[in-house]
Design a protein around this motif. Sequence first.
Motif, PDB file in Angstrom:
ATOM      1  N   ASP A   1       0.872  -1.037   0.171  1.00  0.00           N
ATOM      2  CA  ASP A   1       0.135  -0.070  -0.025  1.00  0.00           C
ATOM      3  C   ASP A   1       0.818   1.330   0.119  1.00  0.00           C
ATOM      4  O   ASP A   1       0.534   2.383  -0.412  1.00  0.00           O
ATOM      5  CB  ASP A   1      -0.865   0.110   1.307  1.00  0.00           C
ATOM      6  N   ARG A   2       2.118   1.059   0.518  1.00  0.00           N
ATOM      7  CA  ARG A   2       2.964   2.207   0.624  1.00  0.00           C
ATOM      8  C   ARG A   2       4.437   1.644   0.664  1.00  0.00           C
ATOM      9  O   ARG A   2       4.739   0.592   0.755  1.00  0.00           O
ATOM     10  CB  ARG A   2       3.101   2.931   1.851  1.00  0.00           C
ATOM     11  N   LEU A   3       5.270   2.585  -0.080  1.00  0.00           N
ATOM     12  CA  LEU A   3       6.603   2.146  -0.323  1.00  0.00           C
ATOM     13  C   LEU A   3       7.437   3.169  -0.039  1.00  0.00           C
ATOM     14  O   LEU A   3       7.311   4.453  -0.152  1.00  0.00           O
ATOM     15  CB  LEU A   3       6.821   1.367  -1.734  1.00  0.00           C
ATOM     16  N   VAL A   4       8.789   2.925   0.130  1.00  0.00           N
ATOM     17  CA  VAL A   4       9.844   4.037   0.019  1.00  0.00           C
ATOM     18  C   VAL A   4      10.878   3.887  -1.086  1.00  0.00           C
ATOM     19  O   VAL A   4      11.530   2.914  -1.161  1.00  0.00           O
ATOM     20  CB  VAL A   4      10.469   4.002   1.649  1.00  0.00           C
ATOM     21  N   VAL A   5      10.980   5.204  -1.683  1.00  0.00           N
ATOM     22  CA  VAL A   5      12.056   5.239  -2.652  1.00  0.00           C
ATOM     23  C   VAL A   5      13.232   5.724  -2.255  1.00  0.00           C
ATOM     24  O   VAL A   5      13.002   7.285  -1.819  1.00  0.00           O
ATOM     25  CB  VAL A   5      11.159   5.643  -3.959  1.00  0.00           C
ATOM     26  N   HIS A   6      14.211   5.480  -2.031  1.00  0.00           N
ATOM     27  CA  HIS A   6      15.502   5.825  -1.470  1.00  0.00           C
ATOM     28  C   HIS A   6      16.277   6.317  -2.812  1.00  0.00           C
ATOM     29  O   HIS A   6      16.708   5.237  -3.583  1.00  0.00           O
ATOM     30  CB  HIS A   6      16.427   4.966  -0.588  1.00  0.00           C
TER      31      HIS A   6
END
Length: 167
Positions: free
Chosen positions: A70-75
């Motif tokens: 549902d949510r992700l983190v793009v580093h």
Amino acid sequence: MTAVETTMADRFKAAFRSHPAGVALITANGPHGPVGLTASSVASVAVDPTTLVFSVTRSSGSAGDILAADRLVVHLLRAENVEVARAFARSGEPRFTAEQRWTTLPTGEPLLASAPVAMLARPIHQVAVGSSTLVVAEVLDVIEGEPGTPLVYHDRLFHSLGGETVL
């Protein structure tokens, strides 16, 4: 697959091997814990709404969990993150270790503390394209971290992007 298709695929891959790309790490909180993968396909799409895009080439394993999140983190990674980028690019490598300096966002997603920039995002569209899936995600927050020299991927190798600007 015909010889012409194979040749075109090989030429296409070779064309993009000669095109440097920024290196990103995409993480999410999967059903069995944190998951992540290294990507060089991240690009900005729009400012209103704040949107980015990336692609994954599989729909199983870490990529499958990323696609289901549902949510992700793009580093967006810096040269100092090269060992983390390598670990998340290869199966079976140690991931989410204390040495890699992971923390967790209040919403549960893993955050690489040493990344210069991380963006919490919500996937809004997925488009199947051949054996890949294109993910369009709305950026909900931008988290600034430690600045550093950008990390790029070129001709199957990681490189530090430094030196003078060429006009």
